[in-house]
Design a protein around this motif. Structure first.
Motif, PDB file in Angstrom:
ATOM      1  N   PRO A  44       0.817  -1.216   0.000  1.00 57.52           N
ATOM      2  CA  PRO A  44       0.000   0.000   0.000  1.00 57.52           C
ATOM      3  C   PRO A  44       0.851   1.266   0.000  1.00 57.52           C
ATOM      4  N   PRO A  52      -5.794  -6.295  -6.225  1.00 60.11           N
ATOM      5  CA  PRO A  52      -6.202  -6.151  -4.818  1.00 60.11           C
ATOM      6  C   PRO A  52      -5.140  -6.606  -3.837  1.00 60.11           C
ATOM      7  N   GLU A  63      -8.217   7.916  -1.022  1.00 62.39           N
ATOM      8  CA  GLU A  63      -8.052   6.466  -0.967  1.00 62.39           C
ATOM      9  C   GLU A  63      -7.436   5.997  -2.277  1.00 62.39           C
ATOM     10  N   VAL A  93      -4.794  -1.331   0.142  1.00 62.26           N
ATOM     11  CA  VAL A  93      -5.423  -0.010   0.034  1.00 62.26           C
ATOM     12  C   VAL A  93      -4.756   0.930   1.031  1.00 62.26           C
ATOM     13  N   ARG A 127      -6.214   2.687  -4.464  1.00 64.94           N
ATOM     14  CA  ARG A 127      -6.222   1.233  -4.656  1.00 64.94           C
ATOM     15  C   ARG A 127      -6.208   0.944  -6.144  1.00 64.94           C
TER      16      ARG A 127
END
Length: 211
Positions: free
Chosen positions: A116, A152, A145, A156, A147
């Motif tokens: 992240p 995935p 945020e 994040v 991402r």
């Protein structure tokens, strides 16, 4: 050592409840133009940091906190030097994020883009492309945020900025909340920022406990 450390996933995330200043409370929807302006300002603020030092406090989801000093040198270099008595070090040399546990003589390395923290460290991570503004309820706070929906496993990160005319791009990085692929959440708060000092690349080296 009497203190129990929850260590491994911190290296990936750098969690606890979200920063109070980032609380997503209801607020009137901002215009698309205003939101685009804030995203552009975030990009400008991040790119405007050449070097930075700050005090940090890191809190995990169980409420355990550690403090220390952060040193940042863009692109890609960062060091989390923990308070005395904490046998941990997190450092990036611009290519890999390295987690060093001196208590058990263990070293783990991960590409900075896979964390992240890549949103902060990786020049190839496009905050404007992958970031979205979150409502904060405070006009002096900007929350983004970041991402990658196609990856995935990279986790994040929510970057929190305070408006400050003295900071690069007019925004000061107040901290972040990171969530990795294992749902390990970490909150980092920053204070005592300083910018533009000379920082040697040797700062981002470490003593290998395995030798």
């Amino acid at each position: 050592m009497n203190r129990t450390f929850r260590k491994p996933m911190f290296a990936l995330a750098l969690g606890a409840a979200a920063l109070p200043l980032a609380a997503t409370v209801p607020m009137p929807a901002a215009s698309a133009q205003a939101q685009a302006g804030d995203i552009d300002q975030v990009v400008k603020a991040l790119r405007g940091i050449g070097t930075m030092t700050a005090n940090f406090t890191q809190t995990d989801r169980n409420g355990q906190s550690f403090s220390g000093k952060l040193t940042l040198k863009r692109p890609g270099k960062i060091r989390f030097q923990y308070e005395k008595g904490v046998p941990l070090l997190v450092v990036s040399d611009g290519k890999a994020l390295t987690f060093v546990d001196y208590e058990v003589a263990q070293v783990q390395r991960y590409p900075i883009g896979n964390s992240p923290l890549g949103a902060l460290l990786d020049p190839n991570r496009d905050v404007k492309r992958y970031g979205k503004l979150l409502p904060t309820g405070d006009p002096n706070v900007v929350s983004v945020e970041v991402r990658d929906p196609k990856k995935p496993e990279f986790g994040v990160i929510t970057l929190i900025f305070r408006r400050d005319s003295g900071a690069p791009g007019g925004l000061e990085l107040a901290g972040w909340v990171a969530l990795d692929a294992q749902n390990t959440r970490t909150t980092v708060r920053l204070s005592g920022h300083r910018y533009g000092m000379s920082v040697s690349n040797n700062t981002f080296r470490y003593r290998d406990p395995r030798k």
